[in-house]
Design a protein around this motif. Structure first.
Motif: not given
Length: 218
Positions: A89-95, A140-142, A75-84
């Protein structure tokens, strides 16, 4: 014969709820998550094996594969939300986006590769936990949604390539978890589904063993 499941992200939320459900059905469990304290408490509660660590670490993936020489379910359940707060997407930090891909896409594939021999030997199954953000255009969820869309396509192709293994990519719907609270606030998250209820539906799916495919639980 006792079945064995490996669940990532198993110290809280859906991962912990599913572990409890499978333990109640007599499964042998190997659990992993980054938070060692919470994970070890969960393992002690359920009589499971705890292997704390980060699924993006190749050495940790090797330890997990060694811990499950016989495996019926990954079960691959581990996940990260990312930047909050969730950025456009225009401002999403690429790193940050690259790091998100590593956790949500590369790590699940690495675990699949490491455990496939054991899963093939048992005619086992893989659950990749995805999201409606993989298919819906939610502002916001891109970043998060793009990683889940990639995970869905990996699952889709894997199902075609591995006919002897069941592969389900599962959209659990909104659940009252810390991740959702981080995204939308605790008040809104509180109105979402109880992870235990979703885990019960997922346990039913695992027991029924339908054909490989995308499954929505809500």
């Amino acid at each position: 014969m006792t079945k064995t499941a490996l669940i990532t992200g198993a110290s809280r939320g859906l991962g912990l709820a599913l572990a409890r459900s499978l333990a109640g059905a007599g499964w042998n469990l190997v659990l992993t998550a980054r938070g060692a304290g919470d994970l070890e408490r969960a393992a002690a509660e359920l009589g499971a094996t705890a292997v704390p660590g980060d699924v993006t670490d190749p050495e940790h993936v090797r330890r997990l594969a060694t811990a499950v020489p016989s495996l019926d379910l990954l079960v691959n359940n581990a996940s990260d939300l990312g930047v909050t707060p969730l950025p456009p997407l225009a401002d999403y930090p690429l790193a940050a986006f690259r790091a998100l891909l590593e956790t949500n896409v590369t790590a699940p594939l690495a675990l699949v590769q490491a455990t496939l021999p054991a899963l093939r030997a048992r005619g086992g199954a893989i659950v990749n936990v995805t999201s409606d953000a993989a298919t819906g255009a939610y502002e916001g969820w891109g970043g998060y949604g793009a990683t889940k869309a990639a995970l869905e396509q990996l699952s889709n192709v894997l199902a075609a390539e591995e006919p002897g293994v069941r592969v389900w990519w599962v959209d659990p719907g909104e659940m009252n978890t810390r991740m959702l609270a981080d995204a939308v606030g605790a008040e809104e998250a509180a109105s979402a589904a109880d992870p235990a209820k979703v885990a019960a539906a997922l346990s039913d799916l695992i027991a029924a063993r339908p054909a490989s495919g995308r499954v929505s639980l809500q």
